[in-house]
Design a protein around this motif. Structure first.
Motif, PDB file in Angstrom:
ATOM      1  N   CYS A 103       0.850  -1.183   0.000  1.00 30.93           N
ATOM      2  CA  CYS A 103       0.000   0.000   0.000  1.00 30.93           C
ATOM      3  C   CYS A 103       0.884   1.231   0.000  1.00 30.93           C
ATOM      4  CB  CYS A 103      -0.912   0.013   1.228  1.00 30.93           C
ATOM      5  SG  CYS A 103      -2.084   1.393   1.212  1.00 30.93           S
ATOM      6  N   GLU A 104       0.631   2.128  -0.947  1.00 29.01           N
ATOM      7  CA  GLU A 104       1.366   3.388  -0.943  1.00 29.01           C
ATOM      8  C   GLU A 104       1.017   4.179   0.322  1.00 29.01           C
ATOM      9  OE1 GLU A 104       3.779   4.504  -2.578  1.00 29.01           O
ATOM     10  OE2 GLU A 104       3.877   2.978  -4.141  1.00 29.01           O
ATOM     11  N   LYS A 105       1.928   5.033   0.733  1.00 26.10           N
ATOM     12  CA  LYS A 105       1.726   5.809   1.962  1.00 26.10           C
ATOM     13  C   LYS A 105       0.712   6.928   1.706  1.00 26.10           C
ATOM     14  CE  LYS A 105       4.324   8.868  -0.215  1.00 26.10           C
ATOM     15  NZ  LYS A 105       3.690  10.024  -0.863  1.00 26.10           N
ATOM     16  N   MET A 133       9.779   3.835   0.471  1.00 26.80           N
ATOM     17  CA  MET A 133      10.835   3.104  -0.236  1.00 26.80           C
ATOM     18  C   MET A 133      12.184   3.162   0.460  1.00 26.80           C
ATOM     19  SD  MET A 133      10.391   6.308  -1.488  1.00 26.80           S
ATOM     20  CE  MET A 133      11.202   7.732  -2.193  1.00 26.80           C
ATOM     21  N   HIS A 134      12.434   4.191   1.262  1.00 27.26           N
ATOM     22  CA  HIS A 134      13.757   4.295   1.885  1.00 27.26           C
ATOM     23  C   HIS A 134      14.010   3.178   2.891  1.00 27.26           C
ATOM     24  CE1 HIS A 134      14.180   8.864   0.868  1.00 27.26           C
ATOM     25  NE2 HIS A 134      14.276   8.078  -0.187  1.00 27.26           N
ATOM     26  N   THR A 135      12.963   2.653   3.505  1.00 28.11           N
ATOM     27  CA  THR A 135      13.161   1.579   4.474  1.00 28.11           C
ATOM     28  C   THR A 135      13.582   0.277   3.803  1.00 28.11           C
ATOM     29  OG1 THR A 135      10.820   0.957   4.436  1.00 28.11           O
ATOM     30  CG2 THR A 135      11.497   2.579   6.076  1.00 28.11           C
ATOM     31  N   PHE A 136      13.435   0.188   2.481  1.00 26.90           N
ATOM     32  CA  PHE A 136      13.838  -1.007   1.734  1.00 26.90           C
ATOM     33  C   PHE A 136      15.101  -0.773   0.918  1.00 26.90           C
ATOM     34  CE2 PHE A 136       9.213  -1.034   2.229  1.00 26.90           C
ATOM     35  CZ  PHE A 136       9.034  -2.246   2.886  1.00 26.90           C
ATOM     36  N   ASP A 137      15.683   0.410   1.018  1.00 24.19           N
ATOM     37  CA  ASP A 137      16.879   0.744   0.232  1.00 24.19           C
ATOM     38  C   ASP A 137      18.092   0.028   0.811  1.00 24.19           C
ATOM     39  OD1 ASP A 137      19.279   2.287  -0.681  1.00 24.19           O
ATOM     40  OD2 ASP A 137      17.727   3.446  -1.704  1.00 24.19           O
ATOM     41  N   PRO A 138      18.898  -0.648  -0.018  1.00 24.67           N
ATOM     42  CA  PRO A 138      20.081  -1.342   0.502  1.00 24.67           C
ATOM     43  C   PRO A 138      21.053  -0.418   1.228  1.00 24.67           C
ATOM     44  CG  PRO A 138      19.601  -2.074  -1.731  1.00 24.67           C
ATOM     45  CD  PRO A 138      18.696  -0.911  -1.460  1.00 24.67           C
ATOM     46  N   GLY A 139      21.094   0.866   0.853  1.00 28.97           N
ATOM     47  CA  GLY A 139      21.953   1.801   1.563  1.00 28.97           C
ATOM     48  C   GLY A 139      21.515   1.984   3.009  1.00 28.97           C
ATOM     49  N   HIS A 207       8.281   9.731   3.944  1.00 26.93           N
ATOM     50  CA  HIS A 207       9.262   8.765   3.457  1.00 26.93           C
ATOM     51  C   HIS A 207      10.400   8.574   4.455  1.00 26.93           C
ATOM     52  CE1 HIS A 207       7.654   8.044  -0.508  1.00 26.93           C
ATOM     53  NE2 HIS A 207       7.541   9.342  -0.729  1.00 26.93           N
ATOM     54  N   ASP A 208      10.766   9.652   5.165  1.00 27.37           N
ATOM     55  CA  ASP A 208      11.890   9.581   6.098  1.00 27.37           C
ATOM     56  C   ASP A 208      11.459   9.430   7.551  1.00 27.37           C
ATOM     57  OD1 ASP A 208      13.702   9.760   4.068  1.00 27.37           O
ATOM     58  OD2 ASP A 208      14.294  11.829   4.447  1.00 27.37           O
ATOM     59  N   ASN A 304      17.668  -0.045  -6.010  1.00 25.12           N
ATOM     60  CA  ASN A 304      17.174   1.030  -5.155  1.00 25.12           C
ATOM     61  C   ASN A 304      16.037   0.533  -4.263  1.00 25.12           C
ATOM     62  OD1 ASN A 304      14.904   0.870  -6.799  1.00 25.12           O
ATOM     63  ND2 ASN A 304      15.375   2.716  -7.949  1.00 25.12           N
ATOM     64  N   GLY A 305      15.466   1.471  -3.500  1.00 30.26           N
ATOM     65  CA  GLY A 305      14.409   1.107  -2.574  1.00 30.26           C
ATOM     66  C   GLY A 305      13.120   0.678  -3.238  1.00 30.26           C
ATOM     67  N   TYR A 306      12.826   1.233  -4.412  1.00 30.39           N
ATOM     68  CA  TYR A 306      11.620   0.815  -5.136  1.00 30.39           C
ATOM     69  C   TYR A 306      11.698  -0.672  -5.483  1.00 30.39           C
ATOM     70  CZ  TYR A 306      10.753   5.830  -5.889  1.00 30.39           C
ATOM     71  OH  TYR A 306      10.528   7.166  -5.726  1.00 30.39           O
ATOM     72  N   GLU A 307      12.840  -1.061  -6.011  1.00 36.07           N
ATOM     73  CA  GLU A 307      13.016  -2.476  -6.323  1.00 36.07           C
ATOM     74  C   GLU A 307      13.082  -3.303  -5.044  1.00 36.07           C
ATOM     75  OE1 GLU A 307      16.277  -5.261  -8.648  1.00 36.07           O
ATOM     76  OE2 GLU A 307      15.916  -3.216  -9.381  1.00 36.07           O
ATOM     77  N   GLY A 308      13.675  -2.713  -3.995  1.00 37.11           N
ATOM     78  CA  GLY A 308      13.783  -3.414  -2.725  1.00 37.11           C
ATOM     79  C   GLY A 308      12.437  -3.779  -2.140  1.00 37.11           C
TER      80      GLY A 308
END
Length: 363
Positions: A103-105, A133-139, A207-208, A304-308
């Motif tokens: 679900c999108e935020k 998406m940032h919570t799924f970003d590998p960084g 997002h943050d 990136n986080g989208y793919e993550g």
């Protein structure tokens, strides 16, 4: 119970809502993951948009949520509709027996809706993730695995965002079919200012905010010290808890040099994460730890986080990974809602004290 073949077969994706987020973010991400995920159904209330976007990926199209949820080829549902419909659609997807839901935020409009979603997810066993998406970003994940005691020691947390209008990067990503109608806001109306700040928190800062909350153990005691609207779209919000200072800054203008960073600082070390801008499919964030004169850089990584988030959904649907805690999702939402409402309340107090500057706005 997942069958032995669930982890290896290609999972079908159905998407509710075929707007710019679907066209410029999710379809390109899913195209890179066609060995594990396949778009099977696109639903939109505009039949021409649904048909056109579905044709890009050879998917079925419809204008009915019931048609999508009843499609046996759909294992995972992505909800990309206007936010006021999110809660009911998440609940419907769970009752439809799908394997996972994105679900999108924000995934709910208030704590009561969030609690309903949590109860239905628990009852049906359908895992839900929110598209922050940032919570799924590998960084970010690499930073989390290496930050040691920083979340306990950090005293200052910052989110800083400078972006061009979404349309610029949307158009780089794909050919967008229809956008929501825009208009010129009336910034002489205090209610417009309040709406802009509330929208800034729930649409951009959100997002943050899950990242910030990981560094803010006393997040339930948050207080807004200052809130300013930045034209044409942006905000400067200063907050504190008993042990933390938090700064949220954003400006969306015609810049050609976007920046999106997260920082956490303690007395003897700091973390900075530089994210790629929204809609940009350009690799992961880069995390930099500074400890005295030493710097440790993690990233960039291959996705990136989208793919993550889609990798996470595939693992959840296949039963190879445990879903996130429902309480975590509720706490993240409550944190964002509390900040949004406290920000508006700050403007109301300023209006009462200083009627001559009732907007509370700095251009």
């Amino acid at each position: 119970m997942s069958s032995p073949t669930d982890a290896t077969r290609i999972l079908g994706v159905g998407i509710l809502g075929a707007g710019p987020v679907t066209q410029a973010i999710h379809l390109p991400s899913l195209a890179r993951l066609d060995h594990i995920l396949s778009v099977r159904h696109i639903m939109d209330v505009d039949p021409k948009v649904a048909e056109s976007v579905a044709a890009r990926v050879g998917a079925t199209h419809s204008t009915s949520i019931d048609a999508l949820l009843g499609d046996p080829d759909v294992d995972i549902v992505a909800i990309c509709s206007p936010h006021q419909f999110h809660a009911e659609q998440v609940i419907a997807a769970c009752h439809a027996g799908k394997k996972a839901v994105l679900c999108e935020k924000p995934f709910a409009m208030n704590a009561e809706e969030a609690a309903r979603i949590s109860a239905v997810s628990a009852a049906t066993g359908v895992p839900i993730i929110v598209g922050a998406m940032h919570t799924f970003d590998p960084g970010w994940l690499a930073a989390r695995n290496n930050w040691g005691e920083l979340p306990e020691k950090a005293h200052t947390i910052r989110s800083s965002i400078v972006l061009p209008p979404n349309s610029r990067f949307e158009d780089f990503a794909t050919e967008i079919i229809t956008r929501p109608a825009g208009g010129a806001p009336d910034y002489s109306d205090p209610e417009v200012i309040k709406g802009a700040l509330r929208g800034g928190v729930m649409g951009l800062a959100i997002h943050d905010l899950p990242l910030i909350r990981r560094f803010t153990r006393d997040f339930k005691d948050i207080e807004v010290l200052e809130a300013r609207h930045v034209r044409p779209f942006g905000y400067v919000i200063s907050l504190r808890t008993p042990t933390r200072t938090i700064e949220l800054r954003a400006a969306m203008n015609n810049t050609w040099k976007p920046e999106w960073s997260f920082e956490a600082l303690s007395d003897d070390e700091s973390l900075r994460i530089d994210f790629t801008p929204s809609y940009v499919q350009a690799g992961s964030a880069v995390a930099t730890f500074s400890r005295g004169s030493q710097k440790t850089i993690l990233g960039p990584f291959e996705h990136n986080g989208y793919e993550g988030e889609w990798r996470e959904l595939a693992a959840l649907a296949a039963g190879t990974k445990q879903p996130p805690s429902a309480q975590t999702l509720i706490d993240d939402l409550t944190f964002a809602l509390d900040i949004a409402e406290a920000t508006v309340a700050t403007l109301d107090r300023r209006t009462a004290v200083q009627p001559a500057v009732s907007e509370g706005v700095h251009a």
